[in-house]
Design an enzyme around this catalytic site. Structure first.
Site, mmCIF file in Angstrom:
data_model
loop_
_atom_site.group_PDB
_atom_site.id
_atom_site.type_symbol
_atom_site.label_atom_id
_atom_site.label_comp_id
_atom_site.label_asym_id
_atom_site.label_seq_id
_atom_site.Cartn_x
_atom_site.Cartn_y
_atom_site.Cartn_z
ATOM 1 N N LYS A 38 -18.923 -15.647 3.531
ATOM 2 C CA LYS A 38 -20.354 -15.396 3.713
ATOM 3 C C LYS A 38 -21.019 -14.767 2.513
ATOM 4 O O LYS A 38 -20.475 -13.869 1.890
ATOM 5 C CB LYS A 38 -20.546 -14.471 4.899
ATOM 6 C CG LYS A 38 -20.249 -15.116 6.215
ATOM 7 C CD LYS A 38 -20.583 -14.142 7.305
ATOM 8 C CE LYS A 38 -20.380 -14.737 8.680
ATOM 9 N NZ LYS A 38 -20.594 -13.692 9.689
ATOM 10 N N GLY A 51 -8.328 -8.822 0.216
ATOM 11 C CA GLY A 51 -7.070 -9.296 0.785
ATOM 12 C C GLY A 51 -6.734 -10.744 0.458
ATOM 13 O O GLY A 51 -5.606 -11.051 0.070
ATOM 14 N N ARG A 90 0.823 -1.213 0.000
ATOM 15 C CA ARG A 90 0.000 0.000 0.000
ATOM 16 C C ARG A 90 0.855 1.260 0.000
ATOM 17 O O ARG A 90 0.428 2.302 -0.506
ATOM 18 C CB ARG A 90 -0.908 0.006 1.226
ATOM 19 C CG ARG A 90 -2.038 -0.981 1.075
ATOM 20 C CD ARG A 90 -2.976 -0.896 2.238
ATOM 21 N NE ARG A 90 -4.168 -1.678 1.979
ATOM 22 C CZ ARG A 90 -4.931 -2.209 2.918
ATOM 23 N NH1 ARG A 90 -4.615 -2.035 4.187
ATOM 24 N NH2 ARG A 90 -6.000 -2.899 2.603
ATOM 25 N N GLY A 102 -12.679 -3.613 0.508
ATOM 26 C CA GLY A 102 -14.020 -3.087 0.791
ATOM 27 C C GLY A 102 -14.462 -2.066 -0.250
ATOM 28 O O GLY A 102 -15.594 -2.103 -0.736
HETATM 29 P P1 AMP Z 1 -14.199 -13.215 3.300
HETATM 30 O O1 AMP Z 1 -13.510 -12.432 4.368
HETATM 31 O O2 AMP Z 1 -15.678 -13.202 3.370
HETATM 32 O O3 AMP Z 1 -13.670 -12.902 1.900
HETATM 33 O O4 AMP Z 1 -13.835 -14.736 3.565
HETATM 34 C C1 AMP Z 1 -12.524 -15.219 3.521
HETATM 35 C C2 AMP Z 1 -12.437 -16.417 4.404
HETATM 36 O O5 AMP Z 1 -13.388 -17.376 3.993
HETATM 37 C C3 AMP Z 1 -11.089 -17.112 4.328
HETATM 38 O O6 AMP Z 1 -10.463 -16.987 5.573
HETATM 39 C C4 AMP Z 1 -11.445 -18.564 4.024
HETATM 40 O O7 AMP Z 1 -10.728 -19.473 4.813
HETATM 41 C C5 AMP Z 1 -12.918 -18.652 4.362
HETATM 42 N N1 AMP Z 1 -13.600 -19.710 3.630
HETATM 43 C C6 AMP Z 1 -13.571 -19.927 2.305
HETATM 44 N N2 AMP Z 1 -14.268 -21.029 1.988
HETATM 45 C C7 AMP Z 1 -14.757 -21.537 3.134
HETATM 46 C C8 AMP Z 1 -15.548 -22.685 3.458
HETATM 47 N N3 AMP Z 1 -15.963 -23.523 2.511
HETATM 48 N N4 AMP Z 1 -15.844 -22.897 4.750
HETATM 49 C C9 AMP Z 1 -15.408 -22.042 5.704
HETATM 50 N N5 AMP Z 1 -14.682 -20.937 5.473
HETATM 51 C C10 AMP Z 1 -14.342 -20.690 4.197
#
Ligand code: AMP
Length: 391
Positions: free
Chosen positions: A198, A348, A37, A371
Site C-alpha cells: 500500500k 520484514g 533479533r 516500522g
Molecule cells: P507491506 O506489508 O506493505 O510491505 O506489503 C508487503 C506485501 O505486499 C507482501 O505480502 C506482498 O505479497 C504484497 N504485494 C507486493 N506487491 C503486490 C501486488 N502487486 N499486488 C498485491 N500485493 C502485493
C-alpha cells in the site's frame, strides 16, 4: 551524529541493568523459528555481563489481549537464550510486581533474568507512569536496545527511561548510525527503493525521501496506485482509489526522481498457479492483475542501483511469496547486493527476500526494525531514542 550515551559511558559493575530488547521472535510449538533479533542483542548483553552487571531483559512478544496468555510467553525465549550464552538465565513469570522484584533481588552479577511479556498489561502500551515506575523499581540502570520498538512510546520503551539513568545499547546505536547517516549525509547518489502493498502506509516516507534522495524507485502494489494516477488502466490489480489524488501530488513533486515500473508481470488470479504474462504499463487487460514488476523494470532499476552511493530498501517489488511473482524482488535484491553502495535494508519482507537469496553478507546493514526504520526514513523522532540521556 549519534548524540546519546551508550553502555560504555556508564559504570555498570555490580549494578542491576534493565535492558529493553526486541525479542518479538516467531515461535512455533515452543521453538524459536528465527533468532535474528536475539543474536542482534547479544553484543549488548555480553558487554554488560563481562563488565560485572546483573542483566534483566524485558520485551513484548506478539499481540496478547492485554492479559497473560501462555501462547505469548517469553519462557521459550529465555530457554533459547540459555543456548546462546554460557551465563545462567533465569525467568520470572511476571514483568512487574512481587514476582519480578523478588527475582531481581536474587539476581547475581554475571547472571541474566528474562521477564515475562510486557504486553500482558494494558498499561504498557498506554505508557502508564505507574507501570514505568514499577519497571524502574527492578534495577539501577535502564538500557534501550530495542530499535524495533523505538518508534513506540510505551512504558518499557519510553516511560521507564524517565525514572532511571537511561542509555542506548549497541544495537540501538548501530541502527541509528546507519539510518541516520543515510538520511542526513548520504554518499550520493542516494537511491531509495520502496515497495509493499500500500501507498497509504508510506506516503510520509515517500514524501520525505523525495526531498532527501536522488532517486526513488517504486514497486509492489503501491506502484499500481501511481500508474492509475498517471491514467493507466489497472484492471483487477490492487489499487487504493482514495490515494490516487495523493499519488498525483507525489508524482508532481517527484518529477524525474520518482521511477515507476515500465513493464509488469500480470496474473489472471492471486495465485502462484495463475496464468501469467509480461506486459507494458498501458496494456493491463480486464480480468488480469499486476503482481510483480517486469524484467525491463528490473533492468532499469538495477542500472540506477549500480550507480548509487547509498541504497535504502523497504518493501517487496511484487507478491514475492509466490515464486511466479518473485523475480522483481529477487532481481532488485541481486542488484543491491552487487552494487558498491552503502546498502541498508529494512522491513520484514525485503529482509526475508535478501536472506532467501543468500546475499545478506553483501549488504551493509540489515535493520531489525521495519516500522522504526520507516519512521526514521520519514524523518520522525523515535520516542524510545529521544528519552535516553544525551552525551
Ligand atoms: P507491506 O506489508 O506493505 O510491505 O506489503 C508487503 C506485501 O505486499 C507482501 O505480502 C506482498 O505479497 C504484497 N504485494 C507486493 N506487491 C503486490 C501486488 N502487486 N499486488 C498485491 N500485493 C502485493
Amino acid at each position: 551524529m549519534f548524540d546519546k550515551k551508550n553502555i560504555t559511558d556508564i559504570d555498570v559493575k555490580g549494578k542491576k541493568v534493565l535492558v529493553r530488547v526486541d525479542f518479538n521472535v516467531p515461535i512455533k510449538e515452543g521453538k524459536i523459528k528465527d533468532d535474528t533479533r536475539m543474536t542482534a542483542a547479544l553484543p549488548t548483553i555480553n558487554y554488560l555481563l563481562e563488565h560485572g552487571a546483573a542483566v534483566i531483559l524485558f520485551s513484548h512478544l506478539g499481540r496478547p489481549k492485554d492479559e497473560p496468555d501462555p501462547q505469548f510467553s517469553l519462557a521459550p525465549v529465555a530457554e533459547h537464550l540459555a543456548t546462546l550464552i554460557p551465563n545462567k538465565v533465569n525467568f520470572a513469570e511476571d514483568c512487574i510486581g512481587e514476582v519480578a522484584e523478588a527475582a531481581s533481588a536474587r539476581l547475581q552479577p554475571g547472571e541474566v533474568l528474562v521477564l515475562e511479556n510486557t504486553r500482558f498489561y494494558k498499561a504498557e502500551k498506554k505508557n502508564d507512569p505507574d507501570m514505568a515506575m514499577k519497571f524502574a523499581k527492578l534495577a539501577d540502570i535502564y538500557v534501550n536496545d530495542a530499535f524495533g520498538s523505538a518508534h513506540r512510546a510505551h512504558a518499557s520503551t519510553e516511560g521507564v527511561a524517565h525514572h532511571l539513568p537511561a542509555v542506548a545499547g549497541f544495537l540501538m546505536e548501530k541502527e541509528i548510525r546507519y539510518l541516520g547517516q543515510a538520511i542526513a549525509d548520504p554518499a550520493r547518489p542516494f537511491v531509495a527503493i520502496l515497495g509493499g502493498a500500500k501507498i497509504s502506509d508510506k506516503i510520509g516516507v515517500i514524501d520525505n525521501l523525495l526531498q532527501k534522495a536522488d532517486a526513488v524507485l517504486i514497486g509492489g502494489g503501491m506502484a499500481n496506485t501511481f500508474l492509475k494516477a498517471q491514467g493507466f488502466e489497472m484492471a483487477d490489480s490492487l489499487v487504493e482509489e482514495d490515494a490516487v489524488q495523493t499519488a498525483k501530488e507525489l508524482l508532481a513533486k517527484g518529477g524525474d526522481k520518482l521511477h515507476l515500473p515500465i513493464d509488469l508481470v500480470l496474473g489472471n488470479a492471486f495465485d502462484n498457479d495463475a496464468e501469467s504474462k509480461v506486459t507494458d504499463v498501458e496494456n493491463v487487460p480486464a480480468g488480469w492483475r499486476v503482481l510483480d514488476i517486469g524484467p525491463a523494470s528490473v533492468e532499469d532499476y538495477a542500472k540506477v542501483i549500480s550507480e548509487a552511493g547509498t541504497v535504502v530498501w523497504n518493501g517487496p517489488m511484487g507478491v514475492f511469496e509466490m515464486p511466479k511473482f518473485a523475480k522483481g524482488t529477487f532481481g532488485v535484491a541481486e542488484a543491491v547486493a552487487a552494487s558498491e553502495s552503502v546498502s541498508i535494508i529494512g522491513g520484514g519482507d525485503s529482509v526475508s527476500a535478501i536472506n532467501q537469496s543468500g546475499l545478506s553478507e553483501k549488504v551493509t546493514h540489515i535493520s531489525t526494525g521495519g516500522g522504526a526504520s520507516l519512521e526514521m526514513l520519514e524523518g520522525k523522532i523515535l520516542p524510545g531514542l529521544a528519552a535516553l540521556q544525551d552525551k
